[in-house]
Structure formats: structure tokens, C-alpha cells
Design a protein around this motif. Structure first.
Motif, PDB file in Angstrom:
ATOM      1  N   THR A  46       1.990  58.937  56.845  1.00  0.00           N
ATOM      2  CA  THR A  46       2.853  59.125  58.082  1.00  0.00           C
ATOM      3  C   THR A  46       3.248  60.383  58.737  1.00  0.00           C
ATOM      4  OG1 THR A  46       3.913  57.209  56.765  1.00  0.00           O
ATOM      5  CG2 THR A  46       5.197  58.326  58.424  1.00  0.00           C
ATOM      6  N   TRP A  47       3.109  61.368  57.596  1.00  0.00           N
ATOM      7  CA  TRP A  47       3.305  62.846  58.164  1.00  0.00           C
ATOM      8  C   TRP A  47       2.145  63.890  58.235  1.00  0.00           C
ATOM      9  CZ3 TRP A  47       6.016  60.830  53.638  1.00  0.00           C
ATOM     10  CH2 TRP A  47       7.172  60.277  53.803  1.00  0.00           C
ATOM     11  N   THR A 155       3.061  68.693  58.277  1.00  0.00           N
ATOM     12  CA  THR A 155       3.355  67.696  57.587  1.00  0.00           C
ATOM     13  C   THR A 155       4.985  67.853  57.403  1.00  0.00           C
ATOM     14  OG1 THR A 155       1.435  67.695  56.197  1.00  0.00           O
ATOM     15  CG2 THR A 155       3.294  66.531  55.094  1.00  0.00           C
ATOM     16  N   ALA A 158       6.387  67.036  60.574  1.00  0.00           N
ATOM     17  CA  ALA A 158       6.728  65.494  61.045  1.00  0.00           C
ATOM     18  C   ALA A 158       7.732  64.959  60.213  1.00  0.00           C
ATOM     19  CB  ALA A 158       5.108  65.005  60.762  1.00  0.00           C
ATOM     20  N   LEU A 159       7.452  65.405  58.542  1.00  0.00           N
ATOM     21  CA  LEU A 159       8.495  64.761  57.659  1.00  0.00           C
ATOM     22  C   LEU A 159      10.078  65.102  58.231  1.00  0.00           C
ATOM     23  CD1 LEU A 159       9.312  63.488  54.980  1.00  0.00           C
ATOM     24  CD2 LEU A 159       9.431  65.905  54.171  1.00  0.00           C
ATOM     25  N   TRP A 162      10.693  62.768  61.118  1.00  0.00           N
ATOM     26  CA  TRP A 162      10.649  61.184  60.827  1.00  0.00           C
ATOM     27  C   TRP A 162      11.861  61.110  60.226  1.00  0.00           C
ATOM     28  CZ3 TRP A 162      11.242  58.258  56.700  1.00  0.00           C
ATOM     29  CH2 TRP A 162      10.761  56.986  56.595  1.00  0.00           C
TER      30      TRP A 162
END
Length: 169
Positions: A46-47, A155, A158-159, A162
Motif C-alpha cells: 500500500t505504501w 514509504t 505514503a504511510l 494514507w
């Protein structure tokens, strides 16, 4: 550091000390919530821009000694790794070693601590031993280090994005 080269491992004697990094970011959720996300290794794609298809071995989960596998991507290549969880402290830390605790090549670690209404998430990477799979030269290993550092930064960003979009508490 030895200056002799092993014909089996051209990186034998390489000083591994410089091949480590730590990156951090703030996320808008609790350390317990971040731990649950990170320890569910199936969510990493996802990330992460370089990992996918990650899953625990049947019957395993986020505990020390558990194994998982996943696909990695870099420079148009893709390969599968197996990793062993070596630290699983809910709300505080999660770590694994690619290749297993006894003979692994790389250790990835995540640490979480409360800051304000959210958490500081720290991601670290450390080369544990030189291996021909990493390349034939110090420059190959440096390129891997640089790629992994960039990947970790992507990552973490993006985390954080998210989490902000999913209001994970």
C-alpha cells in the motif's frame, strides 16, 4: 577491513558500518495503530514503491519467529525474499531480517513513539553481511543502500498520507 578478495564472495571484508540508515516521519495516529498497520505485512505494498505480494506463511502472524515472503522490485527486476520477524513489541517496535535471523542479509526495523496527538515513525535498514546477491562491488552495495533509503522515504510519506486520508486511530 580486509583488502583481500574472496573468490566466492567479492565483497568479503567490506566494512558494513556505512550501509545503514534511519528515516522518520510524523503520522496522525497512535503508536498502537501504526504498529498494527506495519505488522500486517500484507499492507506494505500500500505504501512501498518496491515491495508487493507480501504475506505471512500459513499460520504465522506478527510475532517473533514468524516468517513471511514478498516480491521486491528494483531497476526492472523482480525477486522473492523470505523474512523472519525478530522483534514484535505492540505499539513500540517491529523488525524483521531478510533471509532469517541466523543468516540474514538485511535488517529492517520500525519504531513508534507518541508525539503530540500522533506518532513519530522511524524506519531503519542495516546491511548485516556482504553477499554476492548484492552485487560485485562496493558501488553496487552503495547503489542498493541509496535505493533502499529513497524507498524508505517514499514509504514513510505514503504511510503518513494514507493514515491522514483514512483517519486511522
Amino acid at each position: 577491513m580486509s583488502t583481500t578478495r574472496d573468490s566466492q564472495n567479492p565483497l568479503a571484508g567490506l566494512d558494513l558500518t556505512p550501509f545503514a540508515f534511519t528515516r522518520r516521519c510524523w503520522v496522525d495516529t497512535t503508536p498502537d495503530s501504526v504498529y498494527r498497520l506495519i505488522s500486517d505485512v500484507s499492507l506494505i505494498e500500500t505504501w512501498s514503491p518496491s515491495a508487493g505480494g507480501v504475506s505471512y506463511a500459513p499460520g504465522d502472524g506478527p510475532w517473533v519467529g514468524a516468517w513471511f515472503s514478498g516480491r521486491n522490485r528494483r531497476d526492472g527486476r523482480e525477486w522473492v525474499t523470505r523474512s523472519e520477524v525478530v522483534q514484535a513489541d505492540p505499539g513500540a517496535a517491529f523488525a524483521f531480517v531478510v533471509g532469517g535471523a541466523d543468516h540474514g542479509i538485511v535488517r529492517w526495523g520500525w519504531h513508534f513513539r507518541e508525539q503530540g496527538r500522533g506518532s513519530i515513525v522511524q524506519q531503519s535498514w542495516r546491511l548485516l553481511r556482504a553477499d554476492a546477491v548484492l552485487g560485485d562491488t562496493r558501488e553496487d552495495v552503495q547503489a542498493l543502500h541509496d535505493h533502499m533509503a529513497d524507498s524508505a522515504e517514499s514509504t514513510l510519506l505514503a504511510l503518513a498520507e494514507w493514515i491522514a486520508g483514512h483517519h486511522t486511530r
